[in-house]
Design a protein around this motif. Structure first.
Motif, PDB file in Angstrom:
ATOM      1  N   LEU A  88       0.822  -1.205   0.000  1.00  0.00           N
ATOM      2  CA  LEU A  88       0.000   0.000   0.000  1.00  0.00           C
ATOM      3  C   LEU A  88       0.858   1.258   0.000  1.00  0.00           C
ATOM      4  N   LEU A  89       1.900   1.251   0.822  1.00  0.00           N
ATOM      5  CA  LEU A  89       2.740   2.438   0.953  1.00  0.00           C
ATOM      6  C   LEU A  89       3.694   2.624  -0.229  1.00  0.00           C
ATOM      7  N   GLY A  90       4.142   1.516  -0.815  1.00  0.00           N
ATOM      8  CA  GLY A  90       5.140   1.630  -1.868  1.00  0.00           C
ATOM      9  C   GLY A  90       4.629   1.479  -3.282  1.00  0.00           C
ATOM     10  N   GLY A  91       3.329   1.172  -3.425  1.00  0.00           N
ATOM     11  CA  GLY A  91       2.790   0.916  -4.757  1.00  0.00           C
ATOM     12  C   GLY A  91       2.924   2.090  -5.709  1.00  0.00           C
ATOM     13  N   GLN A  92       2.406   3.242  -5.324  1.00  0.00           N
ATOM     14  CA  GLN A  92       2.403   4.405  -6.211  1.00  0.00           C
ATOM     15  C   GLN A  92       3.828   4.870  -6.515  1.00  0.00           C
ATOM     16  N   ALA A  93       4.685   4.913  -5.502  1.00  0.00           N
ATOM     17  CA  ALA A  93       6.061   5.363  -5.700  1.00  0.00           C
ATOM     18  C   ALA A  93       6.818   4.425  -6.632  1.00  0.00           C
ATOM     19  N   THR A  94       6.562   3.122  -6.477  1.00  0.00           N
ATOM     20  CA  THR A  94       7.250   2.145  -7.322  1.00  0.00           C
ATOM     21  C   THR A  94       6.818   2.280  -8.777  1.00  0.00           C
ATOM     22  N   HIS A  95       5.527   2.420  -8.999  1.00  0.00           N
ATOM     23  CA  HIS A  95       5.027   2.572 -10.364  1.00  0.00           C
ATOM     24  C   HIS A  95       5.545   3.855 -10.999  1.00  0.00           C
ATOM     25  N   SER A  96       5.655   4.914 -10.215  1.00  0.00           N
ATOM     26  CA  SER A  96       6.167   6.179 -10.742  1.00  0.00           C
ATOM     27  C   SER A  96       7.633   6.060 -11.113  1.00  0.00           C
ATOM     28  N   ALA A  97       8.408   5.381 -10.259  1.00  0.00           N
ATOM     29  CA  ALA A  97       9.842   5.246 -10.497  1.00  0.00           C
ATOM     30  C   ALA A  97      10.149   4.327 -11.672  1.00  0.00           C
ATOM     31  N   LEU A  98       9.275   3.335 -11.909  1.00  0.00           N
ATOM     32  CA  LEU A  98       9.506   2.361 -12.974  1.00  0.00           C
ATOM     33  C   LEU A  98       8.444   2.482 -14.066  1.00  0.00           C
ATOM     34  N   SER A  99       8.068   3.702 -14.354  1.00  0.00           N
ATOM     35  CA  SER A  99       7.000   3.934 -15.348  1.00  0.00           C
ATOM     36  C   SER A  99       7.381   3.473 -16.746  1.00  0.00           C
ATOM     37  N   MET A 100       8.680   3.293 -17.009  1.00  0.00           N
ATOM     38  CA  MET A 100       9.094   2.866 -18.337  1.00  0.00           C
ATOM     39  C   MET A 100       8.842   1.378 -18.578  1.00  0.00           C
ATOM     40  N   LEU A 101       8.587   0.635 -17.493  1.00  0.00           N
ATOM     41  CA  LEU A 101       8.320  -0.800 -17.604  1.00  0.00           C
ATOM     42  C   LEU A 101       6.829  -1.058 -17.675  1.00  0.00           C
ATOM     43  N   PRO A 102       6.420  -2.226 -18.219  1.00  0.00           N
ATOM     44  CA  PRO A 102       4.993  -2.575 -18.248  1.00  0.00           C
ATOM     45  C   PRO A 102       4.402  -2.598 -16.838  1.00  0.00           C
ATOM     46  N   SER A 103       3.185  -2.092 -16.709  1.00  0.00           N
ATOM     47  CA  SER A 103       2.553  -1.982 -15.390  1.00  0.00           C
ATOM     48  C   SER A 103       2.399  -3.340 -14.725  1.00  0.00           C
ATOM     49  N   TRP A 104       2.027  -4.367 -15.511  1.00  0.00           N
ATOM     50  CA  TRP A 104       1.803  -5.696 -14.926  1.00  0.00           C
ATOM     51  C   TRP A 104       3.093  -6.284 -14.375  1.00  0.00           C
ATOM     52  N   LEU A 105       4.219  -5.978 -15.049  1.00  0.00           N
ATOM     53  CA  LEU A 105       5.512  -6.491 -14.591  1.00  0.00           C
ATOM     54  C   LEU A 105       5.924  -5.825 -13.282  1.00  0.00           C
ATOM     55  N   VAL A 106       5.705  -4.507 -13.212  1.00  0.00           N
ATOM     56  CA  VAL A 106       6.032  -3.778 -11.985  1.00  0.00           C
ATOM     57  C   VAL A 106       5.174  -4.268 -10.824  1.00  0.00           C
ATOM     58  N   SER A 107       3.881  -4.477 -11.099  1.00  0.00           N
ATOM     59  CA  SER A 107       2.962  -4.914 -10.042  1.00  0.00           C
ATOM     60  C   SER A 107       3.323  -6.308  -9.542  1.00  0.00           C
ATOM     61  N   THR A 108       3.643  -7.197 -10.477  1.00  0.00           N
ATOM     62  CA  THR A 108       4.022  -8.560 -10.081  1.00  0.00           C
ATOM     63  C   THR A 108       5.294  -8.554  -9.242  1.00  0.00           C
ATOM     64  N   GLY A 109       6.290  -7.813  -9.695  1.00  0.00           N
ATOM     65  CA  GLY A 109       7.532  -7.718  -8.933  1.00  0.00           C
ATOM     66  C   GLY A 109       7.325  -7.096  -7.562  1.00  0.00           C
ATOM     67  N   LEU A 110       6.455  -6.079  -7.521  1.00  0.00           N
ATOM     68  CA  LEU A 110       6.165  -5.429  -6.246  1.00  0.00           C
ATOM     69  C   LEU A 110       5.507  -6.401  -5.275  1.00  0.00           C
TER      70      LEU A 110
END
Length: 281
Positions: A135-157
């Protein structure tokens, strides 16, 4: 408020949100007495511990179309997956596989710091930590890794949160381990040859009471002595045996023992032999 709800329902936080809901429902049942803290533990606790999480949340897994089951395994520190990976047995040898999985789970749980902790407590903490991190790191992680596919970032997170939650949870519960050490009261046979303390005013052939220090809360025993005696409150007595029909223990004064018999009371096996010999006289 809308932003918070969106964060709760976004993948992978949604998986941990569902898990957290099930955990909260479970602890509510514990509070009202409908469930026990060790409901997933028991004689097969180590074997079931690695598989308990996916089983406990099976309904939620179906509701999330399979994603929830993977999240449950990840939230529990991949306990089931790790046990099976170490076991490496095929399904055709189920009996042997279960045994090997249990042994692997034992080592894995201990290595992660969850050895001796109820599965329900371990899973609850891991789920809460994983949910909080996601919950706390989701938005920041997606913003930092916006160049990667969203599903890949979410799975890794999701995997990262589950892993970190497991490691941190294992460290957090270690100080709690002594709280969950259960001391079993000695069995009736184990009391033979042991010394108890009379708690009643006297002990007759019909009734009497004594206490036995088992290292925990202590035991209250119904006792009797067939022979005339002067046993009274506060005096020690030797337990000779147990009368199952009456539900009472036979005792006799310790001062009736010979010096060599008194010396043997220090050894439980020798003390039991002394008690058997005295009971046959």
């Amino acid at each position: 408020m809308t932003t918070f709800l969106d964060a709760l329902l976004a993948f992978p936080t949604a998986i941990f949100t569902i898990l957290l809901g099930v955990v909260l429902a479970y602890w509510l049942c514990v509070i009202i007495g409908a469930a026990g803290i060790d409901m997933l533990d028991g004689d097969s606790a180590l074997e079931g511990g690695a598989k308990a999480v996916s089983g406990a949340f099976e309904g939620g897994a179906k509701a999330a179309s399979g994603a929830f089951e993977g999240g449950a395994k990840a939230a529990s520190g991949l306990l089931e997956g790790g046990a099976k990976a170490v076991g490496g047995h095929d399904v055709g040898h189920a009996g042997h596989s279960h045994l090997h999985d249990a042994e692997a789970a034992t080592g894995l749980l201990a290595a992660l710091g969850f050895g001796g902790i109820p599965v329900t407590v371990s899973v609850s903490l891991v789920v809460f930590l994983s949910w909080s991190l996601s919950l706390l790191g989701g938005q920041a992680t997606h913003s930092a890794l916006s160049m990667l596919p969203s599903w890949l970032v979410s799975t890794g997170l999701g995997l990262a949160c589950a892993t970190v939650g497991t490691v941190v949870g294992g460290l957090a519960v270690r100080p709690l381990r002594p709280i969950f050490i259960a001391k079993r009261a000695p069995g009736r046979d184990a009391l033979m040859g042991r010394v108890c303390t009379i708690s009643s005013g006297s002990v007759t052939a019909k009734d009497g009471h004594a206490t036995f220090d088992d290292g925990a809360a202590g035991l209250i025993l119904n006792v009797f002595c067939d022979k005339p005696n002067e046993l009274k409150r506060g005096q020690p007595a030797l337990i000779l045996g147990y009368d199952a029909e009456r539900g009472v223990y036979e005792v006799e004064p310790v001062d009736w023992l010979l010096p060599q018999e008194m010396e043997q009371l220090r050894d439980p096996l020798k003390a039991a032999a002394v008690a058997r010999a005295r009971s046959q006289r």
